[in-house]
Design an enzyme around this catalytic site. Structure first.
Site, PDB file in Angstrom:
ATOM      1  N   ASN A   9      46.080  33.876  34.727  1.00  0.00           N
ATOM      2  CA  ASN A   9      45.806  35.229  35.475  1.00  0.00           C
ATOM      3  C   ASN A   9      45.047  34.808  36.529  1.00  0.00           C
ATOM      4  O   ASN A   9      43.723  34.809  36.374  1.00  0.00           O
ATOM      5  CB  ASN A   9      45.444  36.015  34.289  1.00  0.00           C
ATOM      6  CG  ASN A   9      44.948  37.290  34.869  1.00  0.00           C
ATOM      7  OD1 ASN A   9      45.369  37.802  36.119  1.00  0.00           O
ATOM      8  ND2 ASN A   9      44.243  38.369  34.278  1.00  0.00           N
ATOM      9  N   LYS A  11      44.225  37.014  38.656  1.00  0.00           N
ATOM     10  CA  LYS A  11      43.656  38.285  39.010  1.00  0.00           C
ATOM     11  C   LYS A  11      43.639  38.258  40.510  1.00  0.00           C
ATOM     12  O   LYS A  11      44.616  37.917  41.335  1.00  0.00           O
ATOM     13  CB  LYS A  11      42.125  38.193  38.798  1.00  0.00           C
ATOM     14  CG  LYS A  11      42.115  38.076  37.190  1.00  0.00           C
ATOM     15  CD  LYS A  11      40.567  38.226  36.717  1.00  0.00           C
ATOM     16  CE  LYS A  11      40.596  37.770  35.021  1.00  0.00           C
ATOM     17  NZ  LYS A  11      39.467  38.297  34.447  1.00  0.00           N
ATOM     18  N   HIS A  95      45.743  44.933  30.359  1.00  0.00           N
ATOM     19  CA  HIS A  95      44.431  44.026  30.575  1.00  0.00           C
ATOM     20  C   HIS A  95      43.124  44.947  30.587  1.00  0.00           C
ATOM     21  O   HIS A  95      43.367  46.439  31.239  1.00  0.00           O
ATOM     22  CB  HIS A  95      44.541  43.430  31.796  1.00  0.00           C
ATOM     23  CG  HIS A  95      43.525  42.291  31.777  1.00  0.00           C
ATOM     24  ND1 HIS A  95      42.261  42.516  32.217  1.00  0.00           N
ATOM     25  CD2 HIS A  95      43.760  40.847  31.699  1.00  0.00           C
ATOM     26  CE1 HIS A  95      41.528  41.490  32.176  1.00  0.00           C
ATOM     27  NE2 HIS A  95      42.354  40.345  31.850  1.00  0.00           N
ATOM     28  N   GLU A  97      40.697  45.225  32.312  1.00  0.00           N
ATOM     29  CA  GLU A  97      40.580  45.275  33.670  1.00  0.00           C
ATOM     30  C   GLU A  97      40.819  46.665  34.035  1.00  0.00           C
ATOM     31  O   GLU A  97      40.670  47.599  34.868  1.00  0.00           O
ATOM     32  CB  GLU A  97      40.495  44.201  34.556  1.00  0.00           C
ATOM     33  CG  GLU A  97      39.372  43.480  34.133  1.00  0.00           C
ATOM     34  CD  GLU A  97      39.570  41.803  34.958  1.00  0.00           C
ATOM     35  OE1 GLU A  97      40.558  41.721  35.417  1.00  0.00           O
ATOM     36  OE2 GLU A  97      38.944  40.807  34.289  1.00  0.00           O
ATOM     37  N   GLU A 167      42.140  39.531  23.464  1.00  0.00           N
ATOM     38  CA  GLU A 167      40.899  39.520  24.302  1.00  0.00           C
ATOM     39  C   GLU A 167      39.659  40.468  24.175  1.00  0.00           C
ATOM     40  O   GLU A 167      39.956  41.784  24.734  1.00  0.00           O
ATOM     41  CB  GLU A 167      41.636  39.871  25.768  1.00  0.00           C
ATOM     42  CG  GLU A 167      42.724  38.973  26.256  1.00  0.00           C
ATOM     43  CD  GLU A 167      42.682  38.671  27.687  1.00  0.00           C
ATOM     44  OE1 GLU A 167      42.510  37.597  28.323  1.00  0.00           O
ATOM     45  OE2 GLU A 167      42.699  39.711  28.445  1.00  0.00           O
ATOM     46  N   GLY A 173      35.808  36.773  31.473  1.00  0.00           N
ATOM     47  CA  GLY A 173      34.935  36.336  32.660  1.00  0.00           C
ATOM     48  C   GLY A 173      33.462  36.393  32.491  1.00  0.00           C
ATOM     49  O   GLY A 173      32.559  36.562  33.579  1.00  0.00           O
ATOM     50  N   SER A 213      37.152  33.564  28.484  1.00  0.00           N
ATOM     51  CA  SER A 213      36.410  32.448  28.734  1.00  0.00           C
ATOM     52  C   SER A 213      37.035  31.098  28.368  1.00  0.00           C
ATOM     53  O   SER A 213      36.267  30.236  27.852  1.00  0.00           O
ATOM     54  CB  SER A 213      34.721  32.720  28.638  1.00  0.00           C
ATOM     55  OG  SER A 213      34.496  33.859  29.189  1.00  0.00           O
TER      56      SER A 213
END
Ligand code: PEP
Length: 253
Positions: A9, A11, A95, A97, A167, A173, A213
């Site tokens: 990904n 991003k 996701h 985010e 996740e 991150g 991560s």
């Protein structure tokens, strides 16, 4: 056992030149490997150039998001139908985010999954708890709630075309990955949930991948857990050597 899936990904990262260079390097280092499904999910605007770059290789093309409607007055959005027309094969949905920054809820994510399946694109559905939810002992109720709502319209035939990405939000991150046993505990619960809901055959064929991560160092132990069938990789997918190590770990798991 299902094939391992390693999805990168990207991003909202990379210039056009950097995207071209990364694609070229990944093709030269990974194009020979056939053991693992490797998917690159660039920003929308780089989809055509990544498509050209990976042509003839075993690397597959993914997207980071889609809109459930096929067309219309949705400024700035891209539909599953449009992705299909660009030969995108996978698409990340749900996701954290997007849930956090764009207010996406499970019902909206469920509609995206429906649209992707309709277009023949394989959804990568992200689920996971925040740190507060984990501390409050709500991890499984959050994850199972997201699964139930996001997969509401999905049949037993369809579910194995979805990769579920566990996740934990606190691991994305942050450089702080879940320990493999922590991840495996939730992955095995997800497997059980899929078995109860869709039957053993469909549940065994559904890939449950881990994200948060993941890097070249922690990938081997993570990918050797019984119910971990791959990884969704953010930061480390921008680094050729790290990503290559993760794919190698998947091939050897
Ligand atoms: C992600 O964005 O899905 C992700 C797992 O990111 P990172 O690997 O950087 O934690």
């Amino acid at each position: 056992m299902s094939r391992m899936l390693i999805a990168g990904n990207w991003k909202m990262n990379l210039t056009r030149e950097e995207a071209l260079s990364l694609t070229g390097k990944l093709v030269s280092t990974l194009s020979e490997q056939r053991a693992v499904d490797v998917v690159l999910c660039p920003p929308f605007c780089y989809i055509p150039l990544v498509f050209q770059g990976i042509k003839g290789s075993t690397i597959r093309l993914g997207a980071q998001n889609c809109h459930p409607e096929p067309r219309g007055a949705f400024t700035g959005e891209v539909s599953a139908a449009m992705l299909e027309s660009m030969e995108v094969q996978f698409c990340i949905v749900g996701h954290s985010e997007r849930r956090q920054n764009f207010g996406e809820d499970d019902a909206f994510i469920a509609r995206k999954i429906d649209a992707l399946l309709e277009e023949g694109i394989w959804p990568i559905l992200c689920v996971g708890e925040t740190l507060e939810e984990r501390k409050a002992d709500k991890t499984w109720s959050v994850v199972s709630g997201q699964l139930k709502s996001c997969l509401e319209h999905v049949s037993a035939e369809e579910v194995s075309r979805i990769a579920v990405a566990y996740e934990p939000v606190w691991a994305i991150g942050t450089g702080e990955s879940a320990i493999p046993q922590q991840a495996e505990e939730i992955h095995s619960k997800i497997r059980e949930y899929l078995k109860e809901t869709y039957g053993t055959g469909s549940a065994e064929a559904t890939r449950i991948i881990y994200g948060g991560s993941v890097d070249g160092e922690n990938a081997p132990e993570m990918l050797n857990q019984a119910n971990i069938n791959g990884a969704l990789v953010g930061g480390a997918s921008l680094d050729v050597e790290e990503f290559e190590k993760i794919v190698k770990a998947a091939a050897e798991a």
